[in-house]
Write a protein that holds these residues in place. Structure first.
Motif, PDB file in Angstrom:
ATOM      1  N   LEU A   1       4.259   3.160 -12.559  1.00 40.87           N
ATOM      2  CA  LEU A   1       2.966   3.833 -12.478  1.00 40.87           C
ATOM      3  C   LEU A   1       1.860   2.963 -13.078  1.00 40.87           C
ATOM      4  O   LEU A   1       0.723   2.980 -12.601  1.00 40.87           O
ATOM      5  N   LYS A   2       2.210   2.187 -14.102  1.00 43.89           N
ATOM      6  CA  LYS A   2       1.219   1.312 -14.728  1.00 43.89           C
ATOM      7  C   LYS A   2       0.734   0.237 -13.764  1.00 43.89           C
ATOM      8  O   LYS A   2      -0.426  -0.181 -13.813  1.00 43.89           O
ATOM      9  N   LEU A   3       1.612  -0.217 -12.884  1.00 41.66           N
ATOM     10  CA  LEU A   3       1.216  -1.234 -11.913  1.00 41.66           C
ATOM     11  C   LEU A   3       0.155  -0.708 -10.953  1.00 41.66           C
ATOM     12  O   LEU A   3      -0.699  -1.476 -10.478  1.00 41.66           O
ATOM     13  N   TRP A   4       0.213   0.602 -10.648  1.00 42.76           N
ATOM     14  CA  TRP A   4      -0.749   1.190  -9.711  1.00 42.76           C
ATOM     15  C   TRP A   4      -2.001   1.708 -10.429  1.00 42.76           C
ATOM     16  O   TRP A   4      -3.045   1.913  -9.814  1.00 42.76           O
ATOM     17  N   ALA A   5      -1.903   1.918 -11.728  1.00 40.97           N
ATOM     18  CA  ALA A   5      -3.019   2.482 -12.484  1.00 40.97           C
ATOM     19  C   ALA A   5      -4.176   1.489 -12.571  1.00 40.97           C
ATOM     20  O   ALA A   5      -4.006   0.286 -12.326  1.00 40.97           O
ATOM     21  N   PRO A   6      -5.381   1.973 -12.904  1.00 40.19           N
ATOM     22  CA  PRO A   6      -6.508   1.059 -13.118  1.00 40.19           C
ATOM     23  C   PRO A   6      -6.162  -0.008 -14.156  1.00 40.19           C
ATOM     24  O   PRO A   6      -5.610   0.299 -15.205  1.00 40.19           O
ATOM     25  N   GLY A   7      -6.491  -1.247 -13.845  1.00 40.40           N
ATOM     26  CA  GLY A   7      -6.115  -2.355 -14.705  1.00 40.40           C
ATOM     27  C   GLY A   7      -4.788  -2.972 -14.332  1.00 40.40           C
ATOM     28  O   GLY A   7      -4.394  -3.989 -14.901  1.00 40.40           O
ATOM     29  N   GLY A   8      -4.094  -2.361 -13.361  1.00 39.69           N
ATOM     30  CA  GLY A   8      -2.819  -2.892 -12.900  1.00 39.69           C
ATOM     31  C   GLY A   8      -3.007  -3.819 -11.717  1.00 39.69           C
ATOM     32  O   GLY A   8      -4.004  -4.548 -11.628  1.00 39.69           O
ATOM     33  N   ILE A   9      -2.060  -3.757 -10.785  1.00 40.69           N
ATOM     34  CA  ILE A   9      -2.126  -4.666  -9.628  1.00 40.69           C
ATOM     35  C   ILE A   9      -2.354  -3.886  -8.335  1.00 40.69           C
ATOM     36  O   ILE A   9      -1.843  -4.242  -7.278  1.00 40.69           O
ATOM     37  N   ARG A  10      -3.126  -2.813  -8.442  1.00 41.74           N
ATOM     38  CA  ARG A  10      -3.362  -1.963  -7.271  1.00 41.74           C
ATOM     39  C   ARG A  10      -3.927  -2.759  -6.096  1.00 41.74           C
ATOM     40  O   ARG A  10      -3.477  -2.602  -4.956  1.00 41.74           O
ATOM     41  N   VAL A  11      -4.898  -3.601  -6.380  1.00 43.10           N
ATOM     42  CA  VAL A  11      -5.508  -4.401  -5.303  1.00 43.10           C
ATOM     43  C   VAL A  11      -4.466  -5.334  -4.689  1.00 43.10           C
ATOM     44  O   VAL A  11      -4.394  -5.497  -3.465  1.00 43.10           O
ATOM     45  N   TRP A  12      -3.658  -5.965  -5.539  1.00 42.57           N
ATOM     46  CA  TRP A  12      -2.610  -6.862  -5.048  1.00 42.57           C
ATOM     47  C   TRP A  12      -1.629  -6.100  -4.152  1.00 42.57           C
ATOM     48  O   TRP A  12      -1.189  -6.623  -3.115  1.00 42.57           O
ATOM     49  N   ILE A  13      -1.277  -4.886  -4.546  1.00 41.61           N
ATOM     50  CA  ILE A  13      -0.329  -4.093  -3.765  1.00 41.61           C
ATOM     51  C   ILE A  13      -0.907  -3.760  -2.398  1.00 41.61           C
ATOM     52  O   ILE A  13      -0.224  -3.860  -1.372  1.00 41.61           O
TER      53      ILE A  13
ATOM     54  N   VAL B   1      -1.133  -4.736   3.442  1.00 36.95           N
ATOM     55  CA  VAL B   1      -1.914  -5.005   4.662  1.00 36.95           C
ATOM     56  C   VAL B   1      -1.480  -6.317   5.308  1.00 36.95           C
ATOM     57  O   VAL B   1      -1.230  -6.379   6.523  1.00 36.95           O
ATOM     58  N   LEU B   2      -1.377  -7.376   4.506  1.00 37.20           N
ATOM     59  CA  LEU B   2      -0.992  -8.676   5.065  1.00 37.20           C
ATOM     60  C   LEU B   2       0.470  -8.674   5.525  1.00 37.20           C
ATOM     61  O   LEU B   2       0.812  -9.350   6.500  1.00 37.20           O
ATOM     62  N   GLY B   3       1.315  -7.918   4.831  1.00 34.66           N
ATOM     63  CA  GLY B   3       2.709  -7.813   5.268  1.00 34.66           C
ATOM     64  C   GLY B   3       2.815  -7.149   6.633  1.00 34.66           C
ATOM     65  O   GLY B   3       3.558  -7.606   7.502  1.00 34.66           O
ATOM     66  N   CYS B   4       2.064  -6.063   6.809  1.00 37.45           N
ATOM     67  CA  CYS B   4       2.054  -5.390   8.119  1.00 37.45           C
ATOM     68  C   CYS B   4       1.476  -6.306   9.192  1.00 37.45           C
ATOM     69  O   CYS B   4       1.984  -6.363  10.317  1.00 37.45           O
ATOM     70  N   ALA B   5       0.408  -7.031   8.835  1.00 35.88           N
ATOM     71  CA  ALA B   5      -0.205  -7.957   9.796  1.00 35.88           C
ATOM     72  C   ALA B   5       0.764  -9.057  10.184  1.00 35.88           C
ATOM     73  O   ALA B   5       0.826  -9.472  11.355  1.00 35.88           O
ATOM     74  N   ALA B   6       1.568  -9.524   9.219  1.00 38.62           N
ATOM     75  CA  ALA B   6       2.537 -10.581   9.520  1.00 38.62           C
ATOM     76  C   ALA B   6       3.572 -10.103  10.536  1.00 38.62           C
ATOM     77  O   ALA B   6       3.960 -10.857  11.438  1.00 38.62           O
ATOM     78  N   GLY B   7       4.013  -8.860  10.397  1.00 37.77           N
ATOM     79  CA  GLY B   7       4.967  -8.324  11.367  1.00 37.77           C
ATOM     80  C   GLY B   7       4.386  -8.240  12.759  1.00 37.77           C
ATOM     81  O   GLY B   7       5.043  -8.584  13.752  1.00 37.77           O
TER      82      GLY B   7
ATOM     83  N   ILE C   1       3.013 -12.564  -2.063  1.00 39.57           N
ATOM     84  CA  ILE C   1       1.777 -12.079  -2.680  1.00 39.57           C
ATOM     85  C   ILE C   1       2.061 -11.429  -4.027  1.00 39.57           C
ATOM     86  O   ILE C   1       1.335 -11.653  -5.007  1.00 39.57           O
ATOM     87  N   LEU C   2       3.112 -10.622  -4.104  1.00 37.82           N
ATOM     88  CA  LEU C   2       3.448  -9.987  -5.374  1.00 37.82           C
ATOM     89  C   LEU C   2       3.929 -11.012  -6.401  1.00 37.82           C
ATOM     90  O   LEU C   2       3.767 -10.811  -7.610  1.00 37.82           O
ATOM     91  N   SER C   3       4.518 -12.098  -5.940  1.00 38.97           N
ATOM     92  CA  SER C   3       4.892 -13.173  -6.865  1.00 38.97           C
ATOM     93  C   SER C   3       3.655 -13.816  -7.478  1.00 38.97           C
ATOM     94  O   SER C   3       3.613 -14.098  -8.679  1.00 38.97           O
ATOM     95  N   LEU C   4       2.647 -14.031  -6.655  1.00 39.21           N
ATOM     96  CA  LEU C   4       1.375 -14.548  -7.181  1.00 39.21           C
ATOM     97  C   LEU C   4       0.744 -13.547  -8.140  1.00 39.21           C
ATOM     98  O   LEU C   4       0.156 -13.933  -9.162  1.00 39.21           O
ATOM     99  N   ALA C   5       0.879 -12.254  -7.806  1.00 41.86           N
ATOM    100  CA  ALA C   5       0.349 -11.215  -8.692  1.00 41.86           C
ATOM    101  C   ALA C   5       1.033 -11.262 -10.049  1.00 41.86           C
ATOM    102  O   ALA C   5       0.385 -11.105 -11.095  1.00 41.86           O
TER     103      ALA C   5
END
Length: 263
Positions: free
Chosen positions: A16-28, A33-39, A73-77
């Motif tokens: 939950l902390k990863l999705w909370a403000p200050g987490g990696i919500r934007v990265w997720i 989006v890019l994962g779906c686009a890649a498919g 992308i999550l590795s970069l995050a």
């Protein structure tokens, strides 16, 4: 003294902390989006007859391309976010709330793996829809297990990045070491092996195949049939497990030290 938390509770809190403000919500969101686009893009590429003749795009490629993009992308995050947690005092606060450092470290890794796996599966599902609607590729249930295995294995890159970030603690150092292990080392050893004669060249080529980048790419090439390639793939998976285990143990050793994260 704060009452120790259970592993399940800590994993939930870290996720939950990863999705909370200050987490990696934007990265997720970007990873999804890019994962779906890649498919979708991979599915469209399969319609190119010239490309199919040179390098065939399979149904499994469509399903797993999104998961691989998500993991990258999550590795970069992780390389960006974990050092920020260390310098920002988040880690030392978490270690106070969860006194068992080993449990906290395992829960943190599992939370990143969980996010990566869920996004990977979501992009694979979209890949099925893209392949069925945009291409003439045939869906074969026999390829489903190998697809799921490839999605799970792609998540190992996120675990490696998180462990490496926790171990090295500096963003620039993490990226430099990661690029070296994933790209520079296997390519460099391969080039050196081509210039050396006899046994020396074979030794360098073996080292190149044992490097993290080569092992990871070989492990992601999951065979769809029980043939001679299964043993070679199994050895690659074993090598990936060794790399992952060593990195996690090194990171855990540093993470459990008194004062870790106290900036």
């Amino acid at each position: 003294m704060v009452r120790p938390q259970t592993f399940r509770t800590v994993v939930s809190a870290e996720t939950l902390k990863l999705w909370a403000p200050g987490g990696i919500r934007v990265w997720i969101v970007v990873a999804g989006v890019l994962g779906c686009a890649a498919g979708v893009i991979t599915a469209l590429l399969s319609r190119d007859e010239n490309l199919q003749a040179a390098t065939p795009v399979t149904f499994v490629d469509v399903l797993t391309s999104g998961a691989m993009v998500v993991s990258l992308i999550l590795s970069l995050a992780a390389c960006h976010y974990v050092p920020r947690e260390i310098t920002g005092g988040v880690i030392i606060t978490s270690k106070y709330l969860v006194p068992r450092s080993g449990l906290l470290f395992a829960a943190r890794v599992c939370s990143w793996l969980l996010v990566s796996l869920l996004l990977g599966i979501a992009t694979a599902v979209l890949g099925v829809a893209s392949a069925l609607t945009l291409t003439t590729l045939r869906f074969d249930l026999e390829t489903l297990p190998s697809t799921l295995v490839a999605v799970v294995l792609s998540c190992s890159l996120v675990a490696l990045a998180h462990a490496g970030a926790a171990w090295l603690q500096r963003g620039a150092v993490i990226v430099a070491v990661g690029m070296t292990l994933l790209f520079v080392l296997p390519v460099g050893l391969g080039l050196v092996s081509a210039t050396l004669p006899g046994a020396a060249g074979e030794i360098m080529m073996t080292l190149s195949r044992m490097s993290l980048g080569a092992v990871l790419m070989a492990a992601l090439q999951v065979p769809t049939a029980l043939d001679g390639s299964l043993l070679k793939w199994g050895l690659s998976v074993l090598g990936l497990i060794v790399w992952l285990t060593v990195t996690l143990l090194l990171a855990l050793r540093v993470f459990c030290r008194p004062g870790y994260g106290d900036s």
